[in-house]
Structures are given as structure tokens and as C-alpha cells.
Write a protein that holds these residues in place. Structure first.
Motif, PDB file in Angstrom:
ATOM      1  N   UNK A 132      48.697  69.055  32.277  1.00  0.00           N
ATOM      2  CA  UNK A 132      47.934  68.765  30.780  1.00  0.00           C
ATOM      3  C   UNK A 132      48.801  69.205  29.691  1.00  0.00           C
ATOM      4  N   UNK A 133      49.558  70.391  29.828  1.00  0.00           N
ATOM      5  CA  UNK A 133      50.475  70.692  28.627  1.00  0.00           C
ATOM      6  C   UNK A 133      51.486  69.556  28.521  1.00  0.00           C
ATOM      7  N   UNK A 134      51.834  69.063  29.278  1.00  0.00           N
ATOM      8  CA  UNK A 134      52.850  67.988  29.261  1.00  0.00           C
ATOM      9  C   UNK A 134      52.164  66.504  28.584  1.00  0.00           C
ATOM     10  N   UNK A 135      51.062  66.411  28.984  1.00  0.00           N
ATOM     11  CA  UNK A 135      50.330  65.266  28.444  1.00  0.00           C
ATOM     12  C   UNK A 135      49.925  65.532  26.998  1.00  0.00           C
ATOM     13  N   UNK A 136      49.654  66.490  26.573  1.00  0.00           N
ATOM     14  CA  UNK A 136      49.319  67.012  25.288  1.00  0.00           C
ATOM     15  C   UNK A 136      50.609  67.019  24.443  1.00  0.00           C
ATOM     16  N   UNK A 137      51.761  67.529  24.933  1.00  0.00           N
ATOM     17  CA  UNK A 137      52.719  67.412  24.228  1.00  0.00           C
ATOM     18  C   UNK A 137      53.455  66.245  23.722  1.00  0.00           C
ATOM     19  N   UNK A 138      53.110  65.195  24.942  1.00  0.00           N
ATOM     20  CA  UNK A 138      53.594  63.650  24.892  1.00  0.00           C
ATOM     21  C   UNK A 138      52.761  63.020  23.599  1.00  0.00           C
ATOM     22  N   UNK A 139      51.451  63.535  23.595  1.00  0.00           N
ATOM     23  CA  UNK A 139      50.391  62.969  22.467  1.00  0.00           C
ATOM     24  C   UNK A 139      50.908  63.560  21.094  1.00  0.00           C
ATOM     25  N   UNK A 140      51.324  64.945  21.013  1.00  0.00           N
ATOM     26  CA  UNK A 140      51.592  65.634  20.028  1.00  0.00           C
ATOM     27  C   UNK A 140      52.793  64.757  19.829  1.00  0.00           C
ATOM     28  N   UNK A 141      53.985  64.541  20.561  1.00  0.00           N
ATOM     29  CA  UNK A 141      55.018  63.785  19.880  1.00  0.00           C
ATOM     30  C   UNK A 141      54.560  62.417  19.213  1.00  0.00           C
ATOM     31  N   UNK A 142      53.737  61.859  19.857  1.00  0.00           N
ATOM     32  CA  UNK A 142      53.290  60.257  19.328  1.00  0.00           C
ATOM     33  C   UNK A 142      52.518  60.658  17.984  1.00  0.00           C
ATOM     34  N   UNK A 143      51.677  61.629  17.878  1.00  0.00           N
ATOM     35  CA  UNK A 143      51.229  61.913  16.481  1.00  0.00           C
ATOM     36  C   UNK A 143      52.328  62.299  15.458  1.00  0.00           C
ATOM     37  N   UNK A 144      53.277  63.125  15.563  1.00  0.00           N
ATOM     38  CA  UNK A 144      54.417  63.452  14.856  1.00  0.00           C
ATOM     39  C   UNK A 144      55.200  62.216  14.512  1.00  0.00           C
ATOM     40  N   UNK A 145      55.413  61.298  15.460  1.00  0.00           N
ATOM     41  CA  UNK A 145      56.106  60.050  15.042  1.00  0.00           C
ATOM     42  C   UNK A 145      55.218  59.120  14.078  1.00  0.00           C
ATOM     43  N   UNK A 146      54.116  58.801  14.474  1.00  0.00           N
ATOM     44  CA  UNK A 146      53.426  57.879  13.546  1.00  0.00           C
ATOM     45  C   UNK A 146      52.518  58.722  12.314  1.00  0.00           C
ATOM     46  N   UNK A 147      52.587  59.980  12.298  1.00  0.00           N
ATOM     47  CA  UNK A 147      51.863  60.458  11.103  1.00  0.00           C
ATOM     48  C   UNK A 147      53.099  60.783  10.247  1.00  0.00           C
ATOM     49  N   UNK A 148      54.057  61.401  10.901  1.00  0.00           N
ATOM     50  CA  UNK A 148      55.010  61.822   9.830  1.00  0.00           C
ATOM     51  C   UNK A 148      56.516  61.362   9.824  1.00  0.00           C
ATOM     52  N   UNK A 149      56.830  60.981  11.029  1.00  0.00           N
ATOM     53  CA  UNK A 149      58.312  60.764  11.726  1.00  0.00           C
ATOM     54  C   UNK A 149      58.432  59.420  10.795  1.00  0.00           C
ATOM     55  N   UNK A 150      57.637  58.207  11.226  1.00  0.00           N
ATOM     56  CA  UNK A 150      57.940  57.043  10.691  1.00  0.00           C
ATOM     57  C   UNK A 150      57.669  56.960   9.021  1.00  0.00           C
ATOM     58  N   UNK A 151      56.639  57.447   8.581  1.00  0.00           N
ATOM     59  CA  UNK A 151      56.583  57.400   7.261  1.00  0.00           C
ATOM     60  C   UNK A 151      57.577  58.078   6.375  1.00  0.00           C
ATOM     61  N   UNK A 152      57.979  59.247   6.641  1.00  0.00           N
ATOM     62  CA  UNK A 152      59.405  59.807   6.131  1.00  0.00           C
ATOM     63  C   UNK A 152      60.619  58.891   6.282  1.00  0.00           C
ATOM     64  N   UNK A 153      60.728  58.420   7.459  1.00  0.00           N
ATOM     65  CA  UNK A 153      61.858  57.616   7.758  1.00  0.00           C
ATOM     66  C   UNK A 153      62.003  56.365   6.577  1.00  0.00           C
ATOM     67  N   UNK A 154      60.606  55.669   6.485  1.00  0.00           N
ATOM     68  CA  UNK A 154      60.412  54.702   5.759  1.00  0.00           C
ATOM     69  C   UNK A 154      60.433  54.776   4.420  1.00  0.00           C
ATOM     70  N   UNK A 155      60.177  56.169   4.075  1.00  0.00           N
ATOM     71  CA  UNK A 155      60.315  56.613   2.596  1.00  0.00           C
ATOM     72  C   UNK A 155      61.798  56.813   2.497  1.00  0.00           C
TER      73      UNK A 155
END
Length: 182
Positions: A132-155
Motif C-alpha cells: 500500500x505505501x508503494x501504491x500510494x507513493x506512485x499515485x502521489x508522484x502522479x499527482x505531483x507530476x499532473x498538478x505541479x510538475x507539468x504546469x510549472x514546466x509549461x510555465x
């Protein structure tokens, strides 16, 4: 200026820009508000299910943290609506847009935490799986990428300049071309 001599960007006054940005912000908040209200409503009902009393102490703590995060998220994402209502007609829309934008960003960070803890709790209760912690970590990484990483990269990648950056063109001036970026 573009190659054909036309100016890039919008030609709008500070008030017009504030009106446009307010409309865009409220549309963004509507999307987040709907999701957080559904999640928060669900979280509020969990404690009344008989299975809640059988949860381990750790899972109950995760639940309480999730509910508190959900309440704070709801407050931050509904805050711009209250702000608008209380300052409407006071000729401070540009300042209100900046404040509401900050509240929305805080709301998104809190939503990130709420979703993470909700997922952790649900997966712990549903699966009892050591992964479970690994699954949650993977989804957290996905959230970080979609919500912050890609928008900041595009900015960074596509913005001709950042108003936040010192030395950028003053507000209302034509944006300068950056030859190193398409």
C-alpha cells in the motif's frame, strides 16, 4: 512583437484583466470544489459506519487527519467565493484576484494531502497489503507530476516571460520574444 509586426498578448486594462482572470479562476475552483465536496461528504459519513469502530488506532488517526485536511481544503476552495461576495463593488478586483488565486493554490495543496491520506486509508482498510505505501507513493508522484510538475514546466518552457521574475517587461507592455523558445 511577432515577425509580421503584430503585438503578442492581450490589450486589456488592469480591470479587464482582473475580470478575465476572475472568471477563469472561478471556473477552475468549480472543478476542484465539486470533487472536494463529494470527497468531504463521504469522509463525514465514514465515522457512522459500524466498521469504523473496528479500525486500528493508526487507521483512525489517518481518518481524522484526512477529515481535517478535507475541511481545510473545502474552506480554502470556497474562500474565493466568499471573498468575492464580501468585496464586490469595492473596486479592489485585481487585489482580490491575487488573494483568491493564492487561496486556490493553498486549496490544491490541501486537496493533494486529502486525496493522499484518503487513498492511504482506503487501501489500508481494503487490502491490508504491505505494498500500500508503494501504491500510494506512485499515485502521489502522479499527482505531483499532473498538478505541479507539468504546469510549472509549461510555465517555464512556454511563457515568454514571468511577471514574477525581476527584469521582465512591465505590466501592460508588449511581451518580448524569446528566441530560445518556440
Amino acid at each position: 512583437m511577432t515577425e509580421d509586426g503584430r503585438r503578442r498578448g492581450r490589450h486589456e486594462t488592469e480591470e479587464e484583466r482582473a475580470d478575465r482572470m476572475w472568471g477563469e479562476l472561478i471556473q477552475e475552483v468549480r472543478v476542484a470544489q465539486t470533487g472536494v465536496q463529494i470527497l468531504f461528504g463521504f469522509l463525514l459519513t465514514v465515522v457512522f459506519y459500524p466498521k469504523y469502530t473496528t479500525l486500528s488506532h493508526t487507521n483512525q488517526v489517518i481518518y481524522i487527519v484526512t477529515v481535517i485536511l478535507g475541511a481545510c481544503t473545502t474552506g480554502a476552495l470556497i474562500g474565493p467565493v466568499s471573498l468575492h461576495r464580501l468585496i464586490s463593488g469595492r473596486m479592489v478586483k485585481p487585489q482580490a484576484v491575487r488573494l483568491a488565486s493564492r487561496m486556490t493554490l493553498v486549496g490544491l495543496v490541501l486537496l493533494f494531502g486529502t486525496m493522499t491520506f484518503a487513498q492511504l486509508l482506503i487501501l489500508r482498510v481494503a487490502t491490508h497489503n504491505p505494498y500500500v505505501p508503494w501504491l500510494v507513493t506512485a499515485v502521489v508522484a502522479w499527482y505531483l507530476l499532473c498538478w505541479f510538475g507539468l504546469p510549472l514546466w509549461a510555465r517555464h518552457r512556454y511563457a515568454p516571460y514571468s511577471a514574477d521574475r525581476a527584469g521582465g517587461p512591465p505590466a501592460g507592455s508588449a511581451r518580448e520574444e524569446r528566441p530560445d523558445r518556440p
